[in-house]
Enzyme design. Structure first.
Site, mmCIF file in Angstrom:
data_model
loop_
_atom_site.group_PDB
_atom_site.id
_atom_site.type_symbol
_atom_site.label_atom_id
_atom_site.label_comp_id
_atom_site.label_asym_id
_atom_site.label_seq_id
_atom_site.Cartn_x
_atom_site.Cartn_y
_atom_site.Cartn_z
ATOM 1 N N GLU A 91 0.805 -1.228 0.000
ATOM 2 C CA GLU A 91 0.000 0.000 0.000
ATOM 3 C C GLU A 91 0.834 1.273 0.000
ATOM 4 O O GLU A 91 0.541 2.226 0.707
ATOM 5 C CB GLU A 91 -0.959 -0.041 1.201
ATOM 6 C CG GLU A 91 -1.964 -1.173 1.078
ATOM 7 C CD GLU A 91 -2.929 -1.252 2.238
ATOM 8 O OE1 GLU A 91 -4.098 -1.583 2.003
ATOM 9 O OE2 GLU A 91 -2.503 -1.007 3.374
HETATM 10 N N1 IFG Z 1 -4.329 -4.104 4.387
HETATM 11 C C1 IFG Z 1 -3.125 -3.539 4.991
HETATM 12 C C2 IFG Z 1 -2.951 -3.728 6.493
HETATM 13 C C3 IFG Z 1 -4.272 -3.696 7.242
HETATM 14 C C4 IFG Z 1 -5.236 -4.673 6.595
HETATM 15 C C5 IFG Z 1 -6.496 -4.841 7.427
HETATM 16 C C6 IFG Z 1 -1.920 -5.529 4.244
HETATM 17 C C7 IFG Z 1 -0.640 -6.140 3.738
HETATM 18 C C8 IFG Z 1 -5.537 -4.211 5.213
HETATM 19 N N2 IFG Z 1 -1.961 -4.183 4.347
HETATM 20 O O1 IFG Z 1 -2.837 -6.260 4.554
HETATM 21 O O2 IFG Z 1 -2.104 -2.698 6.997
HETATM 22 O O3 IFG Z 1 -4.808 -2.392 7.308
HETATM 23 O O4 IFG Z 1 -7.259 -5.942 6.998
#
Ligand code: IFG
Length: 562
Positions: free
Chosen positions: A372
């Site tokens: 992200e």
């Molecule tokens: N995606 C984000 C996390 C977390 C997650 C919550 C990943 C690798 C959603 N990154 O999962 O930081 O916020 O379900």
């Protein structure tokens, strides 16, 4: 539930599974029934309920009853085996009320015997060459199975329970199986009525994958050392062997770094919702590493970069391209932060942080995040990863990162943690074909922070609703389309903590889904069948109640009345 620590001296080697014809559920042998045995069907039922499902189970023969005279024998008296004996004794003593001494005498023909370096073979075992047992302390290798780094063999007869392994981790995993062969009441901390019967039979067991992980996000909400150690105890019940700690994110920096003291002091001073946050001193982190190693888990620390870095950026203005530090962040948005790829100080920061963390981490992996990075241009992301991966390898560690690394240039030996939902990412499959190894954590299967149903009071639902059956019904070998099955190192169950605040919250989201992920990582694919698994899983319910684990009673599972 706290057990004495056990230290792990042995290097980990990937175990090779050389099962020849041993089916996962061999039928009970046709041998004449033993003189004094639990009805075969009762034994078979108990032996058939272990989670994760063992590679090979043969019920039959006399049961062993733990009694006031039962001793735990640790022949050879190695410090490590004695500690595993002490760990087992600490389970048995409070609930049985028996003394269950741990002794190093040669009398290993009765009681509970823990044998290291002697893969205790079943009847008629022979060395690999087929000659009768090897002499001179060799491991008399049964031609059926090489137990390797984590495998074990458990043989139960009327006189003894013999647990053998080539390495101590195997003994420890075998102890988890032995616990499950005893009534759930064995997990209580006060004297319970027996009998403490272990069903007769033989279990030969080795893991499918070497990497079987649980991740705890201690950044969104901070969890104390004691809370982390409680989770370690729970992971160990199901032969999980990696503890991935998500130590930094936008909302909190959780590990002390001597060369950048404001990271923990200021960057760790809050959390989602504005609470006091917290951080681990180096002594705290070493204690977590010690406790985990005593349960044969390796700690995998994660410093998420270049995104998910607001806590660091708020702590040091110089890390920002603008030269201005943003405020601390206590919300739950993602993708708004980025280290400054063009500044040299960014790489001094990465080097010094990762260098101090590497020095604290005996395990092979440093996780550098990489997910992200929506505020980092693609070219900058590639530049960043090209500069930071060599820092990890310079410190003698292996790069682990979220699967977005596949879009950059993964260094040789790197491992990507897949968190997509449909396996459609071609760049991941292509990188896997080129040697990138994978740890599978599909968000709609393995993310323990996903709601079970729309009415689940905790968790998120961006990857969908994940009931127990959804979390169990998948195969890591084929999930990423086009990726070779041989690229898969294992699986991991992440628990993100935007909405998770207490250990009771961890319990509710991890149970009952965590054991299913553990089984996917440990058991042969041939044992993977929901209708059989749900019955085995149901038998775990009373154990969790005895352990004080408040689990979600999914309507999909035929729970017994506790
Ligand atoms: N995606 C984000 C996390 C977390 C997650 C919550 C990943 C690798 C959603 N990154 O999962 O930081 O916020 O379900």
């Amino acid at each position: 539930m706290r057990r004495p620590s056990v230290r792990n001296h042995f290097p980990r080697i990937l175990c090779s599974l050389l099962l020849i014809g041993a089916s996962a559920w061999a039928s009970a042998p046709s041998a004449a029934p033993a003189a004094r045995s639990t009805p075969a069907d009762a034994s078979a039922t108990v032996l058939a309920r272990v989670v994760p499902a063992p590679a090979s189970v043969q019920a039959g023969g006399a049961s062993y009853v733990i009694g006031s005279g039962t001793r735990i024998h640790v022949p050879g008296n190695s410090n490590e085996v004695r500690k595993i004996g002490d760990y087992l004794a600490a389970v048995l003593r409070p609930s049985t009320g028996y003394p269950v001494p741990v002794v190093a005498d040669g009398g290993d023909r009765d009681g509970i015997v823990l044998k290291l370096g002697a893969a205790v073979s079943g009847a008629g075992s022979r060395t690999a060459a087929g000659a009768p047992g090897a002499g001179g302390g060799q491991v008399p290798r049964d031609t059926a199975v090489a137990l390797g780094a984590e495998g074990y063999r458990l043989i139960v007869s009327g006189q003894s329970v013999t647990l053998g392994a080539e390495q101590a981790a195997g003994l420890f995993h075998g102890v988890q199986t032995l616990r499950q062969l005893l009534p759930a009441a064995v997990e209580k901390h006060s004297v319970q009525s027996g009998p403490w019967t272990v069903p007769g039979g033989t279990i030969t067991d080795v893991p499918r994958y070497a990497y079987r992980g649980g991740m705890l996000d201690v950044s969104r909400h901070f969890f104390s050392v004691a809370q982390v150690e409680r989770y370690i105890d729970q992971l160990a019940l199901y032969k999980i062997n990696q503890l991935h700690l998500h130590l930094s994110d936008d909302q909190g920096w959780r590990i002390a770094v001597d060369s950048w003291p404001r990271l923990a002091a200021y960057g760790g001073s809050t959390q989602v919702g504005g609470g006091p946050g917290g951080s681990y001193s180096k002594a705290d982190y070493r204690e977590i590493v010690r406790y985990a190693a005593g349960r044969y888990l390796t700690v995998v620390p994660e410093i998420d970069m270049p995104g998910h870095t607001n806590a660091a950026l708020a702590s040091y203005a110089e890390l920002n391209c603008s030269g201005t530090a943003p405020p601390l962040y206590t919300g739950t948005q993602v993708g708004f932060s980025s280290l400054c790829v063009s500044k040299d100080v960014t790489y001094r920061f990465a080097d010094e942080v990762l260098g101090e963390l590497a020095a604290l981490t005996p395990g092979p992996y440093l996780h550098i995040g990489g997910d992200e990075a929506h505020s980092t241009g693609h070219a900058d992301y590639v530049t960043f990863m090209d500069k930071v991966q060599p820092i990890v390898t310079k410190y003698g560690k292996t790069v682990l990162a979220w699967h977005q690394l596949a879009g950059a240039h993964p260094v040789a030996g790197a491992v990507a943690q897949y968190w997509g939902t449909d396996g459609s990412e071609k760049e991941v499959a292509d990188a896997a074909k080129a040697g990138l190894r994978l740890v599978l954590s599909p968000a709609n299967r393995a993310y323990l922070d996903m709601k079970y149903t729309a009415s689940t009071p905790l968790g998120l639902d961006w990857a969908g609703l994940v009931e127990v059956k959804d979390s169990y019904n998948w195969d890591p070998a084929t999930f990423v389309k086009g990726a070779p099955a041989s690229a898969v190192l294992g699986v991991e169950a992440p628990l993100w903590t935007e909405t998770i605040v207490t250990s009771a919250n961890i319990d509710y989201m991890a149970f009952p889904r965590l054991p299913g992920i553990a089984e996917i990582g440990w058991s042969p694919a041939a044992t993977h069948q929901w209708d059989a698994y749900k019955v085995r899983l149901a038998a775990q319910g009373p154990r969790w109640t005895a352990l004080g684990i408040g689990y979600y009673r999914s309507p999909q599972v035929p729970w017994p009345s506790d």
